[in-house]
Write a protein that holds these residues in place. Structure first.
Motif, PDB file in Angstrom:
ATOM      1  N   ASP A 136       0.831  -1.203   0.000  1.00 17.17           N
ATOM      2  CA  ASP A 136       0.000   0.000   0.000  1.00 17.17           C
ATOM      3  C   ASP A 136       0.868   1.257   0.000  1.00 17.17           C
ATOM      4  OD1 ASP A 136      -2.300  -1.552  -0.030  1.00 17.17           O
ATOM      5  OD2 ASP A 136      -2.673  -1.355   2.130  1.00 17.17           O
ATOM      6  N   ARG A 137       2.010   1.196   0.670  1.00 15.15           N
ATOM      7  CA  ARG A 137       2.956   2.318   0.637  1.00 15.15           C
ATOM      8  C   ARG A 137       3.553   2.479  -0.756  1.00 15.15           C
ATOM      9  NH1 ARG A 137       7.392   2.547   4.704  1.00 15.15           N
ATOM     10  NH2 ARG A 137       7.481   4.651   3.870  1.00 15.15           N
ATOM     11  N   VAL A 138       3.792   1.353  -1.445  1.00 16.74           N
ATOM     12  CA  VAL A 138       4.308   1.409  -2.818  1.00 16.74           C
ATOM     13  C   VAL A 138       3.269   2.090  -3.715  1.00 16.74           C
ATOM     14  CG1 VAL A 138       5.046   0.048  -4.822  1.00 16.74           C
ATOM     15  CG2 VAL A 138       5.823  -0.594  -2.524  1.00 16.74           C
ATOM     16  N   VAL A 139       2.009   1.719  -3.556  1.00 17.14           N
ATOM     17  CA  VAL A 139       0.930   2.355  -4.317  1.00 17.14           C
ATOM     18  C   VAL A 139       0.913   3.852  -4.036  1.00 17.14           C
ATOM     19  CG1 VAL A 139      -1.579   2.542  -4.581  1.00 17.14           C
ATOM     20  CG2 VAL A 139      -0.508   0.281  -4.467  1.00 17.14           C
ATOM     21  N   ALA A 140       0.998   4.236  -2.765  1.00 20.84           N
ATOM     22  CA  ALA A 140       0.981   5.654  -2.401  1.00 20.84           C
ATOM     23  C   ALA A 140       2.196   6.389  -2.985  1.00 20.84           C
ATOM     24  CB  ALA A 140       0.945   5.809  -0.881  1.00 20.84           C
ATOM     25  N   TYR A 141       3.327   5.718  -3.064  1.00 21.06           N
ATOM     26  CA  TYR A 141       4.513   6.320  -3.671  1.00 21.06           C
ATOM     27  C   TYR A 141       4.254   6.624  -5.146  1.00 21.06           C
ATOM     28  CZ  TYR A 141       9.172   6.635  -5.714  1.00 21.06           C
ATOM     29  OH  TYR A 141      10.273   7.035  -6.437  1.00 21.06           O
ATOM     30  N   PHE A 142       3.743   5.626  -5.868  1.00 19.71           N
ATOM     31  CA  PHE A 142       3.514   5.804  -7.300  1.00 19.71           C
ATOM     32  C   PHE A 142       2.352   6.745  -7.588  1.00 19.71           C
ATOM     33  CE2 PHE A 142       5.519   1.440  -7.886  1.00 19.71           C
ATOM     34  CZ  PHE A 142       6.703   1.948  -8.386  1.00 19.71           C
ATOM     35  N   ASP A 143       1.264   6.617  -6.854  1.00 20.13           N
ATOM     36  CA  ASP A 143       0.049   7.362  -7.188  1.00 20.13           C
ATOM     37  C   ASP A 143      -0.045   8.739  -6.542  1.00 20.13           C
ATOM     38  OD1 ASP A 143      -0.624   5.166  -8.673  1.00 20.13           O
ATOM     39  OD2 ASP A 143      -2.219   4.472  -7.326  1.00 20.13           O
ATOM     40  N   GLU A 144       0.548   8.884  -5.357  1.00 22.71           N
ATOM     41  CA  GLU A 144       0.367  10.136  -4.613  1.00 22.71           C
ATOM     42  C   GLU A 144       1.672  10.840  -4.274  1.00 22.71           C
ATOM     43  OE1 GLU A 144      -1.881   8.748  -1.262  1.00 22.71           O
ATOM     44  OE2 GLU A 144      -3.238   7.653  -2.591  1.00 22.71           O
ATOM     45  N   GLY A 145       2.790  10.263  -4.706  1.00 20.87           N
ATOM     46  CA  GLY A 145       4.074  10.891  -4.431  1.00 20.87           C
ATOM     47  C   GLY A 145       4.518  10.778  -2.984  1.00 20.87           C
ATOM     48  N   GLU A 146       3.973   9.839  -2.243  1.00 19.25           N
ATOM     49  CA  GLU A 146       4.378   9.647  -0.841  1.00 19.25           C
ATOM     50  C   GLU A 146       5.834   9.209  -0.799  1.00 19.25           C
ATOM     51  OE1 GLU A 146       2.565  10.134   2.017  1.00 19.25           O
ATOM     52  OE2 GLU A 146       0.944  10.934   0.777  1.00 19.25           O
ATOM     53  N   GLU A 147       6.480   9.475   0.304  1.00 24.29           N
ATOM     54  CA  GLU A 147       7.892   9.107   0.480  1.00 24.29           C
ATOM     55  C   GLU A 147       8.041   7.601   0.658  1.00 24.29           C
ATOM     56  OE1 GLU A 147      10.897  11.022   1.771  1.00 24.29           O
ATOM     57  OE2 GLU A 147      10.165  12.898   0.941  1.00 24.29           O
ATOM     58  N   LEU A 148       9.021   7.034  -0.024  1.00 25.68           N
ATOM     59  CA  LEU A 148       9.397   5.634   0.136  1.00 25.68           C
ATOM     60  C   LEU A 148      10.782   5.488  -0.471  1.00 25.68           C
ATOM     61  CD1 LEU A 148       8.491   2.751   1.014  1.00 25.68           C
ATOM     62  CD2 LEU A 148       7.736   2.413  -1.342  1.00 25.68           C
ATOM     63  N   THR A 149      11.677   4.847   0.255  1.00 31.00           N
ATOM     64  CA  THR A 149      13.038   4.674  -0.244  1.00 31.00           C
ATOM     65  C   THR A 149      13.339   3.197  -0.474  1.00 31.00           C
ATOM     66  OG1 THR A 149      14.058   4.458   1.940  1.00 31.00           O
ATOM     67  CG2 THR A 149      13.809   6.708   1.058  1.00 31.00           C
ATOM     68  N   ALA A 150      14.332   2.962  -1.303  1.00 29.68           N
ATOM     69  CA  ALA A 150      14.786   1.589  -1.537  1.00 29.68           C
ATOM     70  C   ALA A 150      15.261   0.963  -0.233  1.00 29.68           C
ATOM     71  CB  ALA A 150      15.901   1.577  -2.575  1.00 29.68           C
ATOM     72  N   ALA A 151      15.909   1.759   0.616  1.00 31.22           N
ATOM     73  CA  ALA A 151      16.399   1.234   1.898  1.00 31.22           C
ATOM     74  C   ALA A 151      15.241   0.761   2.780  1.00 31.22           C
ATOM     75  CB  ALA A 151      17.215   2.294   2.626  1.00 31.22           C
ATOM     76  N   GLU A 152      14.121   1.478   2.752  1.00 33.66           N
ATOM     77  CA  GLU A 152      12.962   1.055   3.538  1.00 33.66           C
ATOM     78  C   GLU A 152      12.424  -0.280   3.044  1.00 33.66           C
ATOM     79  OE1 GLU A 152      10.180   4.487   4.890  1.00 33.66           O
ATOM     80  OE2 GLU A 152      11.120   5.129   3.004  1.00 33.66           O
ATOM     81  N   VAL A 153      12.355  -0.432   1.733  1.00 35.15           N
ATOM     82  CA  VAL A 153      11.840  -1.689   1.171  1.00 35.15           C
ATOM     83  C   VAL A 153      12.821  -2.820   1.453  1.00 35.15           C
ATOM     84  CG1 VAL A 153      11.116  -2.879  -0.931  1.00 35.15           C
ATOM     85  CG2 VAL A 153      10.477  -0.485  -0.573  1.00 35.15           C
ATOM     86  N   ARG A 154      14.124  -2.553   1.250  1.00 32.19           N
ATOM     87  CA  ARG A 154      15.150  -3.575   1.530  1.00 32.19           C
ATOM     88  C   ARG A 154      15.100  -4.031   2.981  1.00 32.19           C
ATOM     89  NH1 ARG A 154      19.108  -0.240  -0.989  1.00 32.19           N
ATOM     90  NH2 ARG A 154      19.624  -1.039  -3.030  1.00 32.19           N
ATOM     91  N   GLY A 155      14.895  -3.093   3.876  1.00 32.45           N
ATOM     92  CA  GLY A 155      14.928  -3.392   5.309  1.00 32.45           C
ATOM     93  C   GLY A 155      13.624  -3.913   5.875  1.00 32.45           C
ATOM     94  N   ALA A 156      12.609  -4.024   5.051  1.00 31.46           N
ATOM     95  CA  ALA A 156      11.305  -4.476   5.556  1.00 31.46           C
ATOM     96  C   ALA A 156      11.395  -5.920   6.041  1.00 31.46           C
ATOM     97  CB  ALA A 156      10.251  -4.353   4.454  1.00 31.46           C
ATOM     98  N   THR A 157      10.787  -6.158   7.178  1.00 32.18           N
ATOM     99  CA  THR A 157      10.667  -7.515   7.705  1.00 32.18           C
ATOM    100  C   THR A 157       9.199  -7.782   7.978  1.00 32.18           C
ATOM    101  OG1 THR A 157      11.028  -6.773   9.974  1.00 32.18           O
ATOM    102  CG2 THR A 157      12.971  -7.518   8.736  1.00 32.18           C
ATOM    103  N   PHE A 158       8.840  -9.036   7.899  1.00 37.90           N
ATOM    104  CA  PHE A 158       7.445  -9.416   8.069  1.00 37.90           C
ATOM    105  C   PHE A 158       7.359 -10.555   9.077  1.00 37.90           C
ATOM    106  CE2 PHE A 158       8.223  -8.292   3.572  1.00 37.90           C
ATOM    107  CZ  PHE A 158       7.541  -7.091   3.539  1.00 37.90           C
ATOM    108  N   PRO A 159       6.403 -10.467   9.982  1.00 39.80           N
ATOM    109  CA  PRO A 159       6.243 -11.581  10.931  1.00 39.80           C
ATOM    110  C   PRO A 159       5.788 -12.838  10.196  1.00 39.80           C
ATOM    111  CG  PRO A 159       4.617  -9.835  11.360  1.00 39.80           C
ATOM    112  CD  PRO A 159       5.464  -9.392  10.214  1.00 39.80           C
TER     113      PRO A 159
END
Length: 187
Positions: A136-159
């Protein structure tokens, strides 16, 4: 010569010989990329940097230090490729190429939450709700210009999760690698 700090006596880290060999090949490839002519078939590029894996050994190199260096190396390769492409074809051509890559991500982003990836065939996977929150953050980045960095995506962890509350890890990881590729190309 020690390139990276070592893990403690009882801890594991990346195999130093493998890491040193890869970084030496990457350095050579980066330096040769400024030379005219075709690229050597064994030359390292940003895709290799993103997907390289090293064995874990006792007292190896600290994984976090190596991973951070790999992230910087990937960015350097992309910046070099971007500069070369812009020099030859212009900024607009580069952005069109990045936009083409980004549009390949959209079909999965348009799927409903909970249905963006298949569940694991057996065992655990990533918690689907956590993965969907990042997408959803990726969608917001593409559609609304919300902030998102490659480092945030790389560092994402999921339970971990099981069954229909989980997504299979491999497809999620591969997809997020493509997201990182697009984000690095425009950062």
């Amino acid at each position: 010569m020690t390139t990276f700090p070592r893990a403690g006596r009882t801890r594991t880290g990346y195999a130093p010989e493998q890491v040193d060999d890869f970084f030496e090949r990457a350095r050579s490839a980066y330096e040769e990329s400024t030379l005219p002519g075709p690229r050597r078939p064994d030359a390292v590029d940003e895709d290799d940097v993103r997907t390289v894996a090293f064995d874990l050994v006792r007292q190896g190199y600290e994984t976090s230090a190596v991973d951070a260096a790999l992230d910087r190396l990937e960015v350097a390769f992309v910046q070099r490729r971007r500069a070369d492409h812009i020099s030859a074809h212009g900024q607009e051509a580069w952005m069109e190429q990045v936009a083409d890559r980004a549009t390949t991500l959209y079909p999965r982003l348009l799927r409903p939450a909970g249905e963006r990836f298949a569940p694991p065939e057996k065992g655990q996977g990533y918690d689907a709700a956590s993965v969907d929150a990042l997408l959803d953050r990726v969608v917001a980045y593409f559609d609304e210009g919300e902030e998102l960095t490659a480092a945030e995506v790389r560092g994402a962890t999921f339970p971990p999760a099981r069954g229909d509350k989980a997504y299979a890890e491999g497809p999620v990881d591969a997809y997020l690698d493509r997201v990182v590729e697009v984000l690095v190309a425009v950062e």
